[in-house]
Design an enzyme around this catalytic site. Structure first.
Site, mmCIF file in Angstrom:
data_model
loop_
_atom_site.group_PDB
_atom_site.id
_atom_site.type_symbol
_atom_site.label_atom_id
_atom_site.label_comp_id
_atom_site.label_asym_id
_atom_site.label_seq_id
_atom_site.Cartn_x
_atom_site.Cartn_y
_atom_site.Cartn_z
ATOM 1 C CG ASP A 151 -2.258 0.366 1.036
ATOM 2 O OD1 ASP A 151 -2.543 1.490 0.421
ATOM 3 O OD2 ASP A 151 -3.351 -0.258 1.384
ATOM 4 C CG ASP B 177 -4.543 5.315 1.228
ATOM 5 O OD1 ASP B 177 -5.131 4.557 1.468
ATOM 6 O OD2 ASP B 177 -4.172 6.463 1.772
ATOM 7 C CG HIS C 37 -8.981 -1.693 4.068
ATOM 8 N ND1 HIS C 37 -8.845 -1.604 2.578
ATOM 9 C CD2 HIS C 37 -8.656 -0.489 4.437
ATOM 10 C CE1 HIS C 37 -8.340 -0.414 2.227
ATOM 11 N NE2 HIS C 37 -8.041 0.254 3.423
HETATM 12 C C1 GLC Z 1 -7.799 5.106 1.933
HETATM 13 C C2 GLC Z 1 -7.831 3.854 3.016
HETATM 14 C C3 GLC Z 1 -8.267 4.075 4.021
HETATM 15 C C4 GLC Z 1 -7.817 5.108 5.105
HETATM 16 C C5 GLC Z 1 -7.581 6.452 3.946
HETATM 17 C C6 GLC Z 1 -6.480 7.319 4.871
HETATM 18 O O1 GLC Z 1 -9.007 5.486 1.753
HETATM 19 O O2 GLC Z 1 -8.039 2.708 2.192
HETATM 20 O O3 GLC Z 1 -8.292 2.885 4.994
HETATM 21 O O4 GLC Z 1 -8.450 5.432 6.190
HETATM 22 O O5 GLC Z 1 -7.289 6.319 2.751
HETATM 23 O O6 GLC Z 1 -5.325 6.679 4.572
#
Ligand code: GLC
Length: 572
Positions: free
Chosen positions: A115, A214, A343
């Protein structure tokens, strides 16, 4: 996966590394590391646990494995707040464990992707700590430190409250699109960008195959920090809305791609929402900056309301149209990655099986649609055994900051405690974050210790061990679905063929043809009623069926039982 070695003078390169678009036609799987498999009894999943389960993943037909963040983190947002990009958090193990996982994955033809969280880091990261201790120094410029005697504008963070937090001892505020412990990184600053490229290449040199990227659309900002009109009592406006006034993201992502991913022929899949047609070309077109982006259109269905408490569940027709429209728009441009959950979402089987019942047949039907539609299917851990939303009895049972914020938003909007709890129970990200259910033992075969985030009433009947023994289990059905990607007759068509809607006007029938060197018809009767369907030609081969018997070769009129899914080759 092709592992043949090619000798090029001094360099020995694997053929896979050389082949452009090596990731096309692959099947991917997402692991939420804290909840996948605990190898040392501390109640939290770890890297050694993942390595132990690689054979399981290989048997499931997985080619690409995405790990949610495993970097060093204070876990305010469960690892999406990174305090050291070069270190593995000790709860997950060591760098040697990671190297072992990469190597063992390669032996099994499984490529690991990580990620990439670079819209923000953790407030514990040394860059931010240095910025705080010298708010006029060079590290302050890694972030957005804005001089102001009050919050510079009315933007609301994704997790609730203002995006601005005072920099102690100064007349400045710093920007955080998410939690206040996730300060946004300043992509305007070339020094910061260099740091990011260096880090990405360091990981690619270690042998990972790419990244899931992300929150990337947030790196563009409205640098005039303009307030937006609000119709809410608190006067705030979601930060997402400010992106329409933001500077262009293109130069940043082009540079990012050239300096990193392109050099390594890496696979990248972007977390991108609300993209315009033009942006779609930019992201995944011929010279796109990413290999793929997720299709989130269906996850947005029913979300027009003011928060989770105001959402509605999508109908079969809405699901169908969202899928067809996504492909009609994207397939001529590039490759979509598909999900039913991740998730950040509730469990797909609890969300999309509109009429119910949620049983093995309907779960298999949903899996058929996702895995066999065009694109790269990402199976989320536990999806392959049909894990459902969890039972949570009070707000104390939740861990996720977004859920707890959603609960307060619902209560402020006038919902009773029970109503607020019901709303978050339906949509909470924790539904998908509870431990993977490997067996019916008290620790679910996940951990010998006190498993984290276990819900008060897990459904022990849903577990891998039992499903291994049952040839008709959901797990074995998913194996059949992924096996179609490697099928000697149909594999090519499933991996690369076009997708053409079929029976589109038939309510609650979700059907499409995959057309390549073969023509394959995938039909799902996505409702709790029987349906009669006439085929354009008799069945030549019944490739897959999610319920026993019922059809045979030569049949042309089908009586489909509720949630029946079939995959057919017709007589030409
Ligand atoms: C993305 C992730 C999420 C996280 C957000 C901030 O949307 O998938 O889980 O809270 O970014 O990093």
């Amino acid at each position: 996966m092709e592992t043949e070695m090619i000798c090029l003078g001094l360099f020995h390169l694997r053929r896979q590394d050389m082949e452009k678009d090596w990731w096309k036609g692959k099947v991917a799987y997402q692991i939420y590391p804290k909840s996948f498999k605990d190898s040392n009894g501390d109640g939290v999943g770890d890297l050694k646990g993942i390595t132990k389960k690689l054979d399981y993943l290989q048997n499931l037909g997985i080619d690409i494995l995405w790990l949610s963040p495993i970097y060093k983190s204070p876990f305010i947002d469960q690892g999406y707040d990174i305090s050291d990009y070069y270190a593995i958090d000790p709860i997950f193990g060591t760098m040697e464990d990671m190297e072992e996982l990469i190597a063992e994955g390669k032996k099994r033809g499984i490529s690991i992707i990580m990620d990439l969280v670079v819209n923000h880091c953790s407030s514990h990261h040394e860059w931010f700590q240095k910025a705080l201790s010298d708010p006029d120094g060079p590290y302050a410029d890694y972030f957005y430190f804005i001089e102001s005697d009050k919050e510079p504008n009315n933007w609301e963070s994704y997790f609730g409250g203002s995006v601005w937090e005072p920099v102690p001892g100064t007349n400045k505020y710093y920007l955080h699109s998410y939690h206040k412990d996730q300060p946004d990184l300043n992509w305007q600053n070339p020094v910061l960008r260099e740091e990011i490229y260096k880090m990405i290449n360091w990981w690619l040199d270690k042998g990972i195959a790419g990244f899931r990227i992300d929150a990337i659309i947030n790196i563009k900002k409205d640098l005039e920090w303009r307030s937006l009109p609000s119709d809410r009592e608190n006067g705030l406006v979601p930060v997402l809305e400010s992106l329409v006034n933001a500077q262009s993201i293109e130069p940043f992502l082009q540079e990012l791609n050239e300096r990193t991913f392109a050099k390594y022929n890496a696979f990248t899949v972007g977390e991108v929402f609300n993209e315009t047609d033009e942006e779609l070309h930019f992201f995944i077109g011929k010279d796109g900056v990413f290999s793929s982006i997720f299709d989130f259109k269906q996850t947005c269905l029913g979300q027009e309301g003011k928060g989770w408490f105001d959402h509605t569940l999508p109908t079969a027709e809405e699901l169908k149209e969202s899928i067809f429209q996504a492909h009609e728009r994207a397939d001529r441009i590039g490759v979509l990655s598909t999900i039913i959950e991740n998730h950040d979402e509730p469990r797909g089987v609890s969300h999309y099986i509109a009429e119910g019942p949620v049983n093995d047949t309907s779960k298999k039907a949903l899996g058929t649609i996702q895995v066999l539609r065009k694109g790269i299917p990402f199976i989320y851990q536990g999806q392959e055994i049909g894990m459902e939303n969890q039972v949570f009895e009070s707000v104390e049972d939740f861990d996720d900051i977004a859920t707890i914020n959603g609960y307060h938003v619902a209560k402020e909007a006038g919902l009773s405690e029970e109503e607020a709890l019901a709303a978050i129970a339906n949509y909470s990200r924790d539904n998908a974050r509870t431990p993977m259910q490997w067996s019916a033992e008290p620790g679910l075969g996940f951990s010998d210790g006190p498993a984290w985030l276990i819900s008060p009433k897990p459904d022990y009947s849903i577990n891998v061990e039992d499903q291994e023994k049952d040839p008709d289990s959901i797990l074995n059905y998913y194996r059949q679905l992924t096996a179609l990607y490697r099928h000697p007759l149909y594999g090519n068509t499933i991996r690369f063929g076009d997708m053409i809607p079929a029976y589109r006007d038939r309510e609650n029938i979700i059907a499409f043809e995959r057309r390549g060197d073969k023509r394959i018809l995938v039909i799902s009767n996505f409702q709790n009623r029987q349906a009669t369907l006439e085929l354009p030609a008799p069945i030549k081969t019944l490739v897959l069926n999610n319920t026993a018997g019922l059809f045979q070769e030569g049949d042309q009129v089908l009586e489909l039982v509720p949630y029946q899914s079939i995959v057919l080759e017709l007589v030409e």
